[in-house]
Design an enzyme around this catalytic site. Sequence first.
Site, PDB file in Angstrom:
ATOM      1  N   GLY A 228       0.830  -1.205   0.000  1.00 41.76           N
ATOM      2  CA  GLY A 228       0.000   0.000   0.000  1.00 41.76           C
ATOM      3  C   GLY A 228       0.855   1.242   0.000  1.00 41.76           C
ATOM      4  N   VAL A 232       0.857   4.884   5.142  1.00 38.66           N
ATOM      5  CA  VAL A 232       0.223   3.811   5.920  1.00 38.66           C
ATOM      6  C   VAL A 232       1.259   2.745   6.274  1.00 38.66           C
ATOM      7  CG1 VAL A 232      -1.557   2.018   5.910  1.00 38.66           C
ATOM      8  CG2 VAL A 232      -2.026   4.248   4.879  1.00 38.66           C
ATOM      9  N   GLU A 250       5.663  -3.565   0.704  1.00 32.83           N
ATOM     10  CA  GLU A 250       5.871  -2.999  -0.629  1.00 32.83           C
ATOM     11  C   GLU A 250       5.000  -1.754  -0.706  1.00 32.83           C
ATOM     12  OE1 GLU A 250       4.742  -2.372  -4.648  1.00 32.83           O
ATOM     13  OE2 GLU A 250       4.661  -4.563  -4.663  1.00 32.83           O
ATOM     14  N   CYS A 284       1.869   1.205  -8.238  1.00 32.81           N
ATOM     15  CA  CYS A 284       3.026   1.665  -7.465  1.00 32.81           C
ATOM     16  C   CYS A 284       4.293   1.735  -8.300  1.00 32.81           C
ATOM     17  CB  CYS A 284       3.235   0.762  -6.247  1.00 32.81           C
ATOM     18  SG  CYS A 284       3.296  -1.001  -6.668  1.00 32.81           S
TER      19      CYS A 284
END
Length: 474
Positions: A228, A232, A250, A284
Amino acid sequence: MSTYTVPFVVNGEERHVENTFDVISPDTGKVLHRCGIATETDVLAAVEAAAAAGQQWRDFPAAKRRDILLKASEIMNRRRDELAQYMIDEVGAPKPWADFNLDLATDMCKDIAGRVNAVEGTVPACAEGLTSMIVKEPYGVVLAMAPWNAPYILGTRSVLCPIAAGCTVVFKGSETAPRTHGAIVSVLTEAGLPKGVLNFIVTDPAHAPSVTESLIANPSIKKINFTGSTPVGRIIAKMAGQNLKPVVLELGGKAPAIVWEDADLDLAAEQSVNGSFFFSGQICMSTERIIVHKKISGAFQEKLLAKIKESFPSSDDAPILINSHSVDKNKKLVKDAVNKGASVLNGDVDAVESSKTRLRPIVVSKVTPDMDLYKTESFGPSVSLIEVESEEEALRIANDTEYGLTSAVFTEDLRVGLRFARGIETGAVHINNMTIHDEMTLPHGGAKASGYGRFNSLTGVEEWVRTKTITWRN
């Protein structure tokens, strides 16, 4: 007709709860279905079920574990149309992105199945009069948390490697894609996974912090994996550290693509467009910075803009983002850059699209370090173009970020490509390929604020076992 509610799965059985929330389509803005809101009671039930199944699964024959994962691959492929539709509905994914997710997820099942027997211990030399061996044992109960943007790829990998290693799992699915994540559990259950090995819960954003904290603090949870955002991820890592539990992360990225003076410009333009705008830039590993040699910058820009026009020929092709906040974030970043001297080469932040969740690709040139776009992960269809004149300058800019997940280099000279590859601070460097590149057979993960630990391949499986040393007198 009543609205469907996504159930939890605890100890192999569907679990329905009283409190629910709406799951909204990012495409239409309408309610798709509902999903349960997990409470402390649900958390404890899921963890207890995983803990109770632990010994049986740990001792489960490796060949039978392998067969379950192979069967899961077959089932996932057979149910492809159904599964793809869940993802298309929940995250606004185009059909090719849903198909790509399912292709990789089915391949992952087969690849990891073949690695179940590959985890090996050793019998090393020891002191005189002693014999020793090092065995590898599963951690126990694993907490897995995956995001919505590549739900079948990231959801499947979050549970598959721990299960293959002999761990049991509590899978906390995304509130944005609960039916999609729940489908992974359905597939593995249908494939014959014993009760309690994989348990599934979801909660809404308001309850997510307390539910996550409760899960991490639970003594039965032995290790955590999270994919995420970096903000966070920092919270997850802090909670895990306070409870002295290891974690695999990751996280976010700000991937650079270096286009060098000898690059194949047609290839570089095509791969840069794919890397920047595939699934609206909501990956990402998306290309967020194109670092181009000044000598070929003009020619490259022409090809880049032509490729964008070819890929997104009309307003009807405006990519869908997960919500209007993501659109607003990208517009704000671009406007800040323009106010500080940048130029927009492609796109219009003021364009009115058919919904507030759509935004056409934006390319911004003359981006400098004082602009928010330079370092902030946009996670959307906007990319910076920065000109350089030397390898040293290209590397400095490529590494001038807190992130380090993936990168790309376009050059016809492998020696140049390898020099860049050694110098870029990322978990992966792809020469003459886009930054979005995740091979099931290769370890995947980041450096710096993009996280630590590795998914995929045998390295990914071995994240979920720990060594135990045993000695005895001869």
